[in-house]
Write a protein that holds these residues in place. Structure first.
Motif: not given
Length: 175
Positions: A46-71
């Motif tokens: 899922h997209t968290l936010r877009q920052i057009p000035e920096a040509c960047a998009r913040l995106e993430g995903m819940f992984t369900g893994q205990a050691d790394d729960p979010y990518a």
């Protein structure tokens, strides 16, 4: 105005708890005020936010893994996009108001599969005070390539705005 019955007090506190948990005492008020996002399921990017000035998009995903729960990733929007700002690594930049950074945005995304868990992304912005080039004899603001090359070689280019983001997973992990 009638007082709220004490039966509802725990409910009101529980509703306010996620908002209280995300702002730490040292956090200033963000420039952008937003409600928590819609809960996101596991393994769904899922997209968290877009920052057009920096040509960047913040995106993430819940992984369900205990050691790394979010990518979490910062992704370039387009190869043809010409950035007017830079996105920098928050661990190196260490954004804070004392260093000229502004607390720009607080993004909260609950985990649909685990209601007690949410990801909190803090976006920081460092503005750059730039002035347009001086006008020449014809009244036009121009940028000359050779002058910019000399400035770059002397490390005297104008500052550009910068963005940085930090991510934290808050709450208890589910099994």
């Amino acid at each position: 105005m009638r007082p709220v019955p004490s039966v509802f007090a725990p409910l009101l506190f529980a509703m306010a708890l996620p908002a209280l948990a995300t702002l730490s005492p040292g956090d200033p008020k963000p420039e952008i005020a937003r409600d928590p996002a819609k809960p996101q399921p596991q393994n769904s990017v899922h997209t968290l936010r877009q920052i057009p000035e920096a040509c960047a998009r913040l995106e993430g995903m819940f992984t369900g893994q205990a050691d790394d729960p979010y990518a979490f990733a910062v992704v370039r929007i387009s190869e043809t996009c010409q950035p007017r700002a830079r996105f920098v690594d928050a661990t190196k930049a260490q954004p804070s108001p004392s260093k000229g950074w502004k607390f720009n945005d607080l993004i909260r995304v609950p985990n649909a599969n685990c209601p007690s868990q949410q990801v909190v992304v803090r976006v920081w912005r460092k503005p750059a005070t730039t002035a347009p080039p001086k006008t020449d004899a014809q009244g036009k603001s121009r940028i000359y390539l050779e002058e910019q090359r000399r400035a770059a070689a002397a490390n005297q280019l104008a500052a550009v705005p910068m963005y940085a983001a930090t991510m934290a997973v808050e709450g208890e992990a589910c099994r």
